[in-house]
Design an enzyme around this catalytic site. Sequence first.
Site: not given
Ligand SMILES: Cc1ncc(COP(=O)(O)O)c(C=O)c1O
Ligand SMILES: N[C@@H](CCCC[NH3+])C(=O)O
Length: 440
Positions: A390, A361-362, A292-293
Site C-alpha cells: 500500500y 504542499c500539505e 497482501g501486506r
Molecule cells: C477482501 C480483502 N482481501 C484481502 C485483503 C488484503 O489484506 P492485507 O493486505 O491486510 O493482507 C484486503 C485488504 O484489507 C481485503 O479487503
Molecule cells: N490500504 C490500507 C489497507 C486497506 C486494505 C484494503 N482492504 C493500508 O495501507 O493499510
Amino acid sequence: MALYGTSRINARGHLEIGGCDVVELAQTYGTPLVIYDEEYIRRRCQAFVQAFKDKGMQAQVAYASKAFSSIAICQLIEEEGLSLDVVSGGELYTALKAGFPPERIHFHGNNKSIQELKMGLETGIGCFVVDNFTELAHLHALAEACQQKVKILLRITPGIEAHTHEYITTGQEDSKFGFDLNSGQAFEALKQALSQPYYHVLGLHAHIGSQIFDTAAFQLVIQRLAQFVQEASKKLGWQISVLNLGGGFGIRYTAEDTPLLPQEYVYALCDSVHKEWQTLRQPLPEIWIEPGRSIVGEAGTTVYTIGAFKEVPGVRQYISVDGGMSDNLRVALYQAKYEACVANRMTEDNSEVYTVAGKLCETGDILIWDLPLPRVKEGDLLAVFCTGAYGYSMANNYNRIPRPAVVMVRDGEAHLIIRRETYGDLIRNDIPLMSKITQK
Ligand SMILES: Cc1ncc(COP(=O)(O)O)c(C=O)c1O
Ligand SMILES: N[C@@H](CCCC[NH3+])C(=O)O
C-alpha cells in the site's frame, strides 16, 4: 531499528538489500526509489503455502494484489504457485498482461462495473467474490446471456471487528462490504444464488480487517461461518466447498508491532476450521486466504534523498525528503508509523532526533515523527522500511510529482520493474484549452 529479509550492513557501512548496495542503487535509479527484496517475497509466499501443506489442508493462497500490483510481481506470484486476488479491471488487466493464469484469479470489489464483470467472464477467471444483491443480479444476467456457468463466493460481513485501525477494519456490520450475517442478508443472498442456474456457489468469504496480530478474531469468524454453514445445509441443502478467510495478517512496521509468523496464522486457522467442522460433521472445505501486506510489506524499502533542513528552536528539527505523501499516503491516512535509517551511514550512532517531512504542499505531509538518526547532511539517503504494501499502490500525483521507480533486487542484481514517471507522463492525458487548439 530492525533489518528484514536479505538486508544487512555491508563492509562500506551502507545498507545492502538482495546483495545490492542501496547507495549504488540510488545513484543508478535516482530517488525516491522503491526497492523490493525478491528473495524475501518468495520466502513469505512459500511460508504461507507450506503451512497449509504441513496441516494437510487443501488450500489456495491468493496474493491480494491491491497491496502492490505490477507485471513483475504478478509473474513472481505465479511462479510461486499462488493465486491472485484482484479488485478492479485495472488489477485484472495487469495480471492478464503478466500472463497470470485466469483460472487462478479471484475478482473482488463492492461495485464491480458491468464492464469489469464482463471482462472477468470473458477471460475465464477462477471465481467472483460477489459482494451485494446488485452484483448478484448483474453477474447472473451476464452469465446467462453468454450461457456460461460462473463460480462464485459470497462475501459475508460477519459482524466482527478486528483490533486494528478503524479505517482498515472491514468485518464490522456497518460496512460497505458484503452481505450482513446477523440481519439475515447473507442467508437471503445464498438462497437467491442457489436458485440461479448459472451460478455455482463454491463457498463463503469473510475479511475482517488488516494488520491483525492475533488469531482470536479469525477464530470467531470461523465459528460464526460454521454456524451459518450448518443453517444453510439444513435449510437449503447446500454444502460448502470453499471457505475464504481473507487477508489481514500483520507485519512489523515498528517495535510496537507484534505480528505472528505466516505459519502461526495458518496453523491457527486450520485448527479452528478442523474443530468447527468436526462438530458440523461435514467434509472439510478448501481454505483460501488472501494475504497482501504480509507478502510484500516488509520486503519493500523506499529510499529518499535528504534535502532541506529546518529547526524550530526548542521544538524540533525537520529534515525534508524528495518524496512524501505522493509515494506513501499511509501516514497521512492512518497515522501509520515507520522505522528508517541513513543508508550511507549505517554504522554511525544515533545522536539526533529528526522529524521527516515530505516535499508536498500539505502540513500533514510528514513521513516519520521524532526519528532517532545519526547527524545527517543534505544529500544523505534515508531508507524507510516496510513500505512494500500500500505504498506504491496508493501513490498519486498530488502536486504533479511523478511516481518513483521500483526495482527488484536479488543475489547482487537489480532489475527495474517500474520506470520512474516523467514530467511527460504527467501531462500525457492533458488536452489544451479549446481556444489554443482552434488557433492552430
Ligand atoms: C477482501 C480483502 N482481501 C484481502 C485483503 C488484503 O489484506 P492485507 O493486505 O491486510 O493482507 C484486503 C485488504 O484489507 C481485503 O479487503
Ligand atoms: N490500504 C490500507 C489497507 C486497506 C486494505 C484494503 N482492504 C493500508 O495501507 O493499510
